[in-house]
Design a protein around this motif. Structure first.
Motif, PDB file in Angstrom:
ATOM      1  N   TYR A  51      -9.844  18.933  22.276  1.00 16.25           N
ATOM      2  CA  TYR A  51      -9.986  20.387  22.412  1.00 16.25           C
ATOM      3  C   TYR A  51      -9.985  21.061  21.039  1.00 16.25           C
ATOM      4  CZ  TYR A  51      -8.683  25.234  23.375  1.00 16.25           C
ATOM      5  OH  TYR A  51      -8.631  26.606  23.394  1.00 16.25           O
ATOM      6  N   VAL A  52      -9.051  20.654  20.197  1.00 12.75           N
ATOM      7  CA  VAL A  52      -8.981  21.223  18.837  1.00 12.75           C
ATOM      8  C   VAL A  52     -10.268  20.928  18.071  1.00 12.75           C
ATOM      9  CG1 VAL A  52      -7.779  21.069  16.620  1.00 12.75           C
ATOM     10  CG2 VAL A  52      -6.466  21.081  18.756  1.00 12.75           C
ATOM     11  N   ALA A  53     -10.735  19.686  18.156  1.00 16.42           N
ATOM     12  CA  ALA A  53     -11.932  19.279  17.407  1.00 16.42           C
ATOM     13  C   ALA A  53     -13.178  20.024  17.887  1.00 16.42           C
ATOM     14  CB  ALA A  53     -12.136  17.772  17.540  1.00 16.42           C
ATOM     15  N   LEU A  54     -13.333  20.137  19.195  1.00 19.40           N
ATOM     16  CA  LEU A  54     -14.546  20.748  19.738  1.00 19.40           C
ATOM     17  C   LEU A  54     -14.546  22.262  19.557  1.00 19.40           C
ATOM     18  CD1 LEU A  54     -14.947  18.516  22.899  1.00 19.40           C
ATOM     19  CD2 LEU A  54     -16.335  18.468  20.817  1.00 19.40           C
ATOM     20  N   GLN A  55     -13.370  22.869  19.579  1.00 15.34           N
ATOM     21  CA  GLN A  55     -13.320  24.303  19.280  1.00 15.34           C
ATOM     22  C   GLN A  55     -13.676  24.565  17.817  1.00 15.34           C
ATOM     23  OE1 GLN A  55     -12.944  26.931  21.498  1.00 15.34           O
ATOM     24  NE2 GLN A  55     -13.290  25.188  22.876  1.00 15.34           N
ATOM     25  N   ASP A  64     -27.397  28.890  18.650  1.00 15.41           N
ATOM     26  CA  ASP A  64     -27.487  28.068  19.861  1.00 15.41           C
ATOM     27  C   ASP A  64     -28.425  28.786  20.829  1.00 15.41           C
ATOM     28  OD1 ASP A  64     -27.162  26.456  22.044  1.00 15.41           O
ATOM     29  OD2 ASP A  64     -25.026  26.830  22.320  1.00 15.41           O
ATOM     30  N   PRO A  65     -29.740  28.772  20.526  1.00 15.14           N
ATOM     31  CA  PRO A  65     -30.680  29.600  21.291  1.00 15.14           C
ATOM     32  C   PRO A  65     -30.758  29.256  22.775  1.00 15.14           C
ATOM     33  CG  PRO A  65     -31.865  28.057  19.864  1.00 15.14           C
ATOM     34  CD  PRO A  65     -30.424  28.001  19.477  1.00 15.14           C
ATOM     35  N   THR A  69     -23.797  25.456  24.378  1.00 17.01           N
ATOM     36  CA  THR A  69     -22.347  25.303  24.210  1.00 17.01           C
ATOM     37  C   THR A  69     -21.554  26.489  24.764  1.00 17.01           C
ATOM     38  OG1 THR A  69     -22.408  26.270  21.980  1.00 17.01           O
ATOM     39  CG2 THR A  69     -22.660  23.876  22.157  1.00 17.01           C
ATOM     40  N   THR A  70     -22.187  27.330  25.571  1.00 16.72           N
ATOM     41  CA  THR A  70     -21.458  28.503  26.080  1.00 16.72           C
ATOM     42  C   THR A  70     -20.299  28.116  26.999  1.00 16.72           C
ATOM     43  OG1 THR A  70     -23.138  28.698  27.811  1.00 16.72           O
ATOM     44  CG2 THR A  70     -23.343  30.150  25.895  1.00 16.72           C
ATOM     45  N   ASN A  71     -20.365  26.941  27.616  1.00 19.96           N
ATOM     46  CA  ASN A  71     -19.238  26.549  28.480  1.00 19.96           C
ATOM     47  C   ASN A  71     -18.186  25.740  27.738  1.00 19.96           C
ATOM     48  OD1 ASN A  71     -20.460  24.012  28.288  1.00 19.96           O
ATOM     49  ND2 ASN A  71     -20.032  23.497  30.425  1.00 19.96           N
ATOM     50  N   TRP A  72     -18.245  25.747  26.409  1.00 24.93           N
ATOM     51  CA  TRP A  72     -17.209  25.082  25.622  1.00 24.93           C
ATOM     52  C   TRP A  72     -15.999  26.022  25.508  1.00 24.93           C
ATOM     53  CZ3 TRP A  72     -18.895  21.651  20.911  1.00 24.93           C
ATOM     54  CH2 TRP A  72     -19.815  20.677  21.355  1.00 24.93           C
ATOM     55  N   ILE A  73     -15.388  26.328  26.632  1.00 22.23           N
ATOM     56  CA  ILE A  73     -14.201  27.180  26.666  1.00 22.23           C
ATOM     57  C   ILE A  73     -13.177  26.504  27.569  1.00 22.23           C
ATOM     58  CG2 ILE A  73     -15.365  29.371  26.176  1.00 22.23           C
ATOM     59  CD1 ILE A  73     -15.502  29.875  29.161  1.00 22.23           C
ATOM     60  N   LYS A  79     -15.681  18.735  30.846  1.00 23.99           N
ATOM     61  CA  LYS A  79     -16.688  19.507  31.567  1.00 23.99           C
ATOM     62  C   LYS A  79     -17.645  20.224  30.623  1.00 23.99           C
ATOM     63  CE  LYS A  79     -13.839  20.250  35.685  1.00 23.99           C
ATOM     64  NZ  LYS A  79     -13.221  21.262  36.604  1.00 23.99           N
ATOM     65  N   TYR A  80     -17.422  20.108  29.312  1.00 25.30           N
ATOM     66  CA  TYR A  80     -18.311  20.748  28.348  1.00 25.30           C
ATOM     67  C   TYR A  80     -19.695  20.091  28.394  1.00 25.30           C
ATOM     68  CZ  TYR A  80     -14.232  22.792  25.832  1.00 25.30           C
ATOM     69  OH  TYR A  80     -13.104  23.481  25.482  1.00 25.30           O
ATOM     70  N   ASN A  81     -20.742  20.898  28.231  1.00 21.64           N
ATOM     71  CA  ASN A  81     -22.099  20.343  28.119  1.00 21.64           C
ATOM     72  C   ASN A  81     -22.178  19.383  26.936  1.00 21.64           C
ATOM     73  OD1 ASN A  81     -23.119  21.809  30.272  1.00 21.64           O
ATOM     74  ND2 ASN A  81     -23.857  23.493  28.992  1.00 21.64           N
ATOM     75  N   GLY A  82     -22.767  18.238  27.156  1.00 22.61           N
ATOM     76  CA  GLY A  82     -22.987  17.283  26.074  1.00 22.61           C
ATOM     77  C   GLY A  82     -21.778  16.452  25.692  1.00 22.61           C
TER      78      GLY A  82
END
Length: 406
Positions: A51-55, A64-65, A69-73, A79-82
């Protein structure tokens, strides 16, 4: 006078006490069960680190057109994309982040130091984005990393030596970036299966000696390496299936040791400054399917042993100074082989060089035995006058070189 309680009364009282006790015990157990059921599980330290790394990663993504990564919350990083999770190889009850796959989503940003916290990563795929900058040294923490694909981005700087410290790495793809400088010899000592470094700004020379390598595919193409292909290329013999040196400014003669690469299927040395004849040892490459010698300054005879290779399907030797095709080489189409023999010195063949060009080449034969890497034989005269050097052409991309292919 005391009145004695009847036995039936005593039994009834005992049953009542027992029922009250059981009811109390059941209520307490039920309450304890409800508390245990609603208690959150203990935190997974691996996913906490992820979580720390991905944030941190998300903070340094500035474009990010596609809103990938909008669901990286939130803390549910699996559950994050990718982002791909799997059981830890050390403890199958512990879930870890094992893969990052952001291929082709047009993200711009750079790689933060915190990526080193993802110590369980087995693959990183960032192909075809707009990542830039240099690779963080903290990637050395990724001891399980098996695949690293950074191709078709905007990474810069010298060869990222941090990749040499990754003990599990098998697949390295740095194609289509802006890396520069020399190649470390240690790259070819690693236990890698595929090495893609084409279409960068690497310079200096081809490493003068290769140690025994495990690579099956090596693509140097479209760099400015210069120098000669060393005889130690034979150290790739037990594994190498594809060798692409297109447009790398290599010179000198092809060493006969190329013929020791008995597993080779693709050999492409086109668009260079090679001279001299085709080594007859290539006639021993029974698995060879594609041979491209085009746009060099090679000369002499095209040997029949090469033209009758059992698996050969494409043989290109255009834009050289070959003067004779031996046996079946003069009619390769009858053998079902696609070929291109234009712009040579082949008598009675169409689209050849002028007599003047061919005479100049014949006056300066190349003796590869005495040829010194750098372009001057022991006799001191140039192998082919500079005026006869073929004009550079834009090389075609081999499927192995194109971004996004491996």
């Amino acid at each position: 006078m005391k009145t004695m309680a009847s036995p039936s009364f005593i039994i009834s009282l005992a049953l009542l006490i027992l029922l009250l006790h059981l009811s109390s015990s059941f209520s307490a157990a039920s309450h304890h069960h409800r508390q245990h059921h609603h208690r959150p599980p203990p935190p997974n330290p691996k996913l906490q680190q992820a979580y720390v790394a991905l944030q941190a990663f998300k903070k340094v993504i500035y474009s990010d057109p596609r809103n990938f990564t909008t669901n990286w919350i939130g803390r549910e990083v699996c559950k994050y994309n990718g982002i791909y999770c799997s059981p830890s190889p050390h403890d199958n009850k512990t879930k870890v982040v094992a893969g990052i796959d952001l291929n082709g989503v047009d993200i711009a940003g750079y790689l933060p130091d915190e990526l080193g916290l993802l110590s369980d990563l087995a693959l990183i795929h960032l192909n075809s984005n707009r990542f830039c900058g240099i690779l963080p040294q903290t990637l050395s923490n990724l001891s399980l990393l098996f695949e690293l694909d950074l191709s078709n981005n905007r990474f810069v700087g010298p060869f990222p030596t941090v990749v040499l410290s990754l003990p599990s790495l098998k697949y390295l793809d740095l194609r289509y970036n802006e890396f520069e400088g020399s190649l470390p010899p240690q790259l070819f000592a690693k236990n890698l299966d595929a090495i893609f470094i084409n279409n960068n700004w690497f310079s200096n020379v081809v490493p003068p000696s290769f140690v025994t390598s495990t690579a099956s595919v090596v693509v140097f193409a479209n760099n400015k390496l210069r120098g000669c292909l060393p005889p130690s290329i034979s150290n790739f013999a037990n594994t190498l299936e594809e060798l692409l040196l297109i447009n790398t400014s290599i010179s000198g003669c092809l060493p006969p040791e190329v013929g020791y690469l008995y597993k080779l299927k693709v050999l492409d040395v086109s668009h260079n400054n090679l001279v001299g004849p085709i080594p007859y040892s290539i006639a021993g490459l029974a698995h060879l399917e594609q041979l491209n010698l085009a746009h060099n300054m090679m000369s002499g005879v095209v040997p029949m042993g090469v033209c009758v290779l059992p698996n050969l399907v494409n043989f290109t030797f255009s834009y050289n100074f070959f003067c004779e095709e031996e046996g079946i080489c003069g009619n390769l189409s009858s053998n079902g082989i696609a070929f291109d023999d234009r712009r040579n010195c082949l008598p009675e063949k169409p689209k050849q060089r002028s007599e003047k060009e061919c005479e100049a080449a014949l006056e300066h034969p190349v003796d590869c035995f005495h040829y010194h890497c750098g372009g001057v034989p022991s006799g001191g005269s140039n192998a082919i006058p500079p005026a006869m050097v073929p004009a550079a052409a834009t090389p075609l991309l081999s499927p192995s070189m194109a971004p996004g292919n491996a």
